[in-house]
Design a protein around this motif. Structure first.
Motif, mmCIF file in Angstrom:
data_model
loop_
_atom_site.group_PDB
_atom_site.id
_atom_site.type_symbol
_atom_site.label_atom_id
_atom_site.label_comp_id
_atom_site.label_asym_id
_atom_site.label_seq_id
_atom_site.Cartn_x
_atom_site.Cartn_y
_atom_site.Cartn_z
ATOM 1 N N ALA A 191 0.822 -1.241 0.112
ATOM 2 C CA ALA A 191 0.061 0.001 -0.130
ATOM 3 C C ALA A 191 0.944 1.385 0.036
ATOM 4 O O ALA A 191 0.584 2.399 -0.621
ATOM 5 C CB ALA A 191 -0.889 0.067 1.268
ATOM 6 N N LEU A 192 1.944 1.332 0.746
ATOM 7 C CA LEU A 192 2.832 2.294 0.676
ATOM 8 C C LEU A 192 3.515 2.609 -0.659
ATOM 9 O O LEU A 192 3.798 3.562 -1.077
ATOM 10 C CB LEU A 192 4.000 2.194 1.817
ATOM 11 C CG LEU A 192 3.547 2.440 3.162
ATOM 12 C CD1 LEU A 192 4.770 2.336 4.125
ATOM 13 C CD2 LEU A 192 2.935 3.751 3.428
ATOM 14 N N ASP A 193 3.794 1.538 -1.340
ATOM 15 C CA ASP A 193 4.498 1.460 -2.503
ATOM 16 C C ASP A 193 3.495 2.283 -3.533
ATOM 17 O O ASP A 193 3.814 2.925 -4.536
ATOM 18 C CB ASP A 193 4.816 0.196 -2.982
ATOM 19 C CG ASP A 193 6.164 -0.423 -2.276
ATOM 20 O OD1 ASP A 193 6.925 0.485 -2.054
ATOM 21 O OD2 ASP A 193 6.419 -1.571 -2.393
ATOM 22 N N VAL A 194 2.284 1.910 -3.338
ATOM 23 C CA VAL A 194 1.051 2.245 -4.449
ATOM 24 C C VAL A 194 0.903 3.985 -4.234
ATOM 25 O O VAL A 194 0.979 4.739 -5.286
ATOM 26 C CB VAL A 194 -0.213 1.369 -4.185
ATOM 27 C CG1 VAL A 194 -1.304 2.357 -4.867
ATOM 28 C CG2 VAL A 194 -0.085 -0.030 -4.465
ATOM 29 N N LEU A 195 0.775 4.092 -2.880
ATOM 30 C CA LEU A 195 0.866 5.440 -2.432
ATOM 31 C C LEU A 195 2.103 6.366 -3.055
ATOM 32 O O LEU A 195 1.760 7.301 -3.592
ATOM 33 C CB LEU A 195 0.918 5.658 -0.885
ATOM 34 C CG LEU A 195 0.648 7.136 -0.402
ATOM 35 C CD1 LEU A 195 -0.768 7.750 -1.144
ATOM 36 C CD2 LEU A 195 0.744 7.034 1.122
ATOM 37 N N ARG A 196 3.437 6.053 -2.951
ATOM 38 C CA ARG A 196 4.270 6.782 -3.356
ATOM 39 C C ARG A 196 4.281 6.786 -4.972
ATOM 40 O O ARG A 196 4.696 7.997 -5.654
ATOM 41 C CB ARG A 196 5.772 5.908 -3.011
ATOM 42 C CG ARG A 196 6.095 6.069 -1.605
ATOM 43 C CD ARG A 196 7.288 5.540 -1.118
ATOM 44 N NE ARG A 196 8.401 5.997 -1.826
ATOM 45 C CZ ARG A 196 9.335 5.818 -2.834
ATOM 46 N NH1 ARG A 196 9.115 4.651 -3.434
ATOM 47 N NH2 ARG A 196 10.264 6.512 -3.339
ATOM 48 N N HIS A 197 4.055 5.697 -5.677
ATOM 49 C CA HIS A 197 3.908 5.833 -6.945
ATOM 50 C C HIS A 197 2.662 6.638 -7.377
ATOM 51 O O HIS A 197 2.727 7.374 -8.801
ATOM 52 C CB HIS A 197 3.652 4.399 -7.846
ATOM 53 C CG HIS A 197 4.836 3.640 -7.757
ATOM 54 N ND1 HIS A 197 5.349 3.015 -6.771
ATOM 55 C CD2 HIS A 197 5.774 3.536 -8.653
ATOM 56 C CE1 HIS A 197 6.640 2.441 -6.968
ATOM 57 N NE2 HIS A 197 6.665 2.480 -8.475
ATOM 58 N N ALA A 198 1.607 7.044 -6.828
ATOM 59 C CA ALA A 198 0.275 7.755 -7.251
ATOM 60 C C ALA A 198 0.609 9.184 -6.759
ATOM 61 O O ALA A 198 -0.181 10.128 -6.963
ATOM 62 C CB ALA A 198 -0.812 7.282 -6.309
ATOM 63 N N MET A 199 1.662 9.422 -5.957
ATOM 64 C CA MET A 199 1.976 10.841 -5.493
ATOM 65 C C MET A 199 1.978 12.023 -6.533
ATOM 66 O O MET A 199 1.137 12.901 -6.697
ATOM 67 C CB MET A 199 2.885 11.106 -4.581
ATOM 68 C CG MET A 199 2.594 10.480 -2.997
ATOM 69 S SD MET A 199 1.471 11.431 -2.145
ATOM 70 C CE MET A 199 2.129 12.829 -2.051
ATOM 71 N N LEU A 200 2.929 11.544 -7.397
ATOM 72 C CA LEU A 200 3.096 12.599 -8.602
ATOM 73 C C LEU A 200 2.030 12.666 -9.596
ATOM 74 O O LEU A 200 1.563 13.883 -9.769
ATOM 75 C CB LEU A 200 4.560 12.154 -9.185
ATOM 76 C CG LEU A 200 5.893 12.422 -8.541
ATOM 77 C CD1 LEU A 200 6.855 12.181 -9.278
ATOM 78 C CD2 LEU A 200 5.830 13.831 -7.958
ATOM 79 N N PRO A 201 1.525 11.742 -10.136
ATOM 80 C CA PRO A 201 0.456 11.802 -10.796
ATOM 81 C C PRO A 201 -1.167 12.511 -10.181
ATOM 82 O O PRO A 201 -1.574 13.297 -10.714
ATOM 83 C CB PRO A 201 0.117 10.410 -11.443
ATOM 84 C CG PRO A 201 0.663 9.352 -10.583
ATOM 85 C CD PRO A 201 1.812 10.208 -9.919
ATOM 86 N N GLY A 202 -1.221 11.984 -8.786
ATOM 87 C CA GLY A 202 -2.124 12.664 -8.245
ATOM 88 C C GLY A 202 -1.967 14.286 -7.830
ATOM 89 O O GLY A 202 -3.016 15.075 -7.941
ATOM 90 N N LEU A 203 -0.571 14.442 -7.586
ATOM 91 C CA LEU A 203 -0.398 15.990 -7.273
ATOM 92 C C LEU A 203 -0.586 16.741 -8.576
ATOM 93 O O LEU A 203 -1.268 18.123 -8.416
ATOM 94 C CB LEU A 203 1.043 16.121 -6.744
ATOM 95 C CG LEU A 203 1.402 17.478 -6.343
ATOM 96 C CD1 LEU A 203 0.556 17.835 -5.195
ATOM 97 C CD2 LEU A 203 2.960 17.429 -5.815
ATOM 98 N N SER A 204 -0.174 16.146 -9.952
ATOM 99 C CA SER A 204 -0.353 17.015 -10.922
ATOM 100 C C SER A 204 -1.772 17.219 -11.239
ATOM 101 O O SER A 204 -2.038 18.464 -11.513
ATOM 102 C CB SER A 204 0.113 16.257 -12.109
ATOM 103 O OG SER A 204 -0.370 14.874 -12.457
ATOM 104 N N ILE A 205 -2.712 16.320 -11.056
ATOM 105 C CA ILE A 205 -4.087 16.471 -11.147
ATOM 106 C C ILE A 205 -4.589 17.479 -10.123
ATOM 107 O O ILE A 205 -5.585 18.380 -10.569
ATOM 108 C CB ILE A 205 -4.872 15.283 -11.201
ATOM 109 C CG1 ILE A 205 -4.370 14.213 -12.337
ATOM 110 C CG2 ILE A 205 -6.306 15.195 -11.057
ATOM 111 C CD1 ILE A 205 -4.902 12.530 -11.947
ATOM 112 N N VAL A 206 -4.080 17.235 -9.018
ATOM 113 C CA VAL A 206 -4.779 18.116 -7.841
ATOM 114 C C VAL A 206 -4.532 19.541 -8.150
ATOM 115 O O VAL A 206 -5.174 20.474 -8.099
ATOM 116 C CB VAL A 206 -4.424 17.947 -6.725
ATOM 117 C CG1 VAL A 206 -4.698 18.835 -5.594
ATOM 118 C CG2 VAL A 206 -4.908 16.410 -5.953
ATOM 119 N N LEU A 207 -3.276 19.873 -8.660
ATOM 120 C CA LEU A 207 -2.710 21.145 -8.831
ATOM 121 C C LEU A 207 -3.470 21.889 -9.948
ATOM 122 O O LEU A 207 -3.856 23.264 -9.753
ATOM 123 C CB LEU A 207 -1.273 21.429 -9.023
ATOM 124 C CG LEU A 207 -0.283 21.012 -7.825
ATOM 125 C CD1 LEU A 207 1.312 20.876 -8.102
ATOM 126 C CD2 LEU A 207 -0.536 21.853 -6.557
#
Length: 330
Positions: A191-207
């Motif tokens: 779950a931590l690995d998935v979260l780390r991989h999702a941080m940048l794509p998620g952050l780009s969408i959020v911003l």
């Protein structure tokens, strides 16, 4: 009267889904190409691999109803869609379209749903505070930054984040949904690995989305500030916090909710380019690859799911909005 309105809404929902499903059937057949024949030819040219070309060809002859009339094929197609049976993938035969979408859908929903809700909440609040008279001055100074974020596409922000946080700083992985070689499992480490991989794509969408939500909310609040009920409440001495949330945000948020419903409907394919840039194993990547392979069974499946989610979202909002806002009741 309420029953008639509900019947009208449900009828419109069914009509939209039926029309989109019909277009989904006829449009690929108007292109003039035969993706099945093209795929079989490509496999034959490369030696066939582990694919049984004859079995694949026979399966598609039966699936497409070759030799049947177009009307018969259409009725068969409607029956399959009613059972949510989208057939086999051309590029990944004998894997079915349902299997491919079942693998990709949780990744996209997890990424897009979380990012959309975060961006909606933060963007709407920031947009309201930038023009609210009693808000701290710092929020008004954020308007230029919000306008810049609203003008930058998701994938451009994604590339910038990759360069800064993946290449230069090395804080996050460059792409993918989890480490190469890892096996998906219900564990804390995975779950931590998935979260780390999702941080940048998620952050780009959020911003990027924060800017859009904030600008829309800013316009709504400006309109609300000119309403008589806000002036009257302020004259009565209503507390600024209560005035902001109950009289400002509550009335300005309704158009935002309609847009949010449309956004929910587009969640399954809303971040196609972001998923492609980051190599994220979601439905957007699946759709992108399917277009490249002319795999129109997968394309039909994804498009149908998109249409269905948009139609369901709008149906729910058409039912819920009159409850939230009595002014919309007929």
């Amino acid at each position: 009267m309420r029953f008639l309105n509900l019947f009208r809404l449900v009828s419109m929902f069914l009509l939209v889904v039926f029309a989109a499903t019909t277009l989904n059937f006829f449009l690929p057949r108007l292109i003039g190409t035969d993706p099945v024949a093209e795929r079989i030819s490509a496999i034959a040219e490369t030696g066939g691999g582990n694919v049984d070309i004859e079995a694949m060809s026979q399966a598609y002859r039966e699936r497409l109803g070759l030799g049947d009339t177009l009307w018969s094929q259409y009725l068969s197609y409607l029956g399959d869609i009613a059972r949510f049976d989208f057939g086999f993938s051309i590029a990944n035969y004998p894997v079915t379209v349902n299997e491919l979408m079942a693998q990709a859908l949780p990744w996209t929903i997890g990424l897009m749903l979380t990012a959309t809700l975060i961006a909606f909440a933060i963007g709407s609040l920031l947009g309201a505070l930038t023009v609210w008279p009693h808000a701290p001055r710092i929020f008004a100074n954020l308007t230029p930054a919000i306008m810049v974020l609203g003008a930058i596409p998701f994938y451009i922000l994604g590339l910038l984040l990759i360069d800064i946080f993946a290449f230069r700083l090395g804080w996050f992985p460059i792409g993918g949904g989890y480490p190469i070689g890892a096996r998906p499992a219900v564990t804390f480490d995975f779950a931590l690995d998935v979260l780390r991989h999702a941080m940048l794509p998620g952050l780009s969408i959020v911003l990027a989305a924060i800017g859009v939500w904030a600008l829309q909310m800013r316009g709504m609040i400006v309109t609300v500030l000119g309403e008589d009920y806000v002036t009257f409440a302020e004259a009565k001495g209503v507390r600024p916090t209560r005035l902001f949330f109950r009289y400002g945000m509550r009335n300005a948020i309704l158009p935002q909710l309609t847009t949010l419903a449309l956004t929910f409907g587009q969640i399954v394919t809303g971040a196609v380019l972001v998923e492609v840039v980051f190599g994220y194993p979601g439905l957007g990547t699946l759709l992108f690859q399917s277009i490249g392979y002319s795999d129109f069974f997968v394309i039909q499946g994804v498009v149908f799911v998109l249409v269905l989610t948009v139609a369901i979202s709008m149906l729910i909002m058409d039912i819920v909005l009159p409850i939230l806002d009595p002014r919309l009741r007929g």
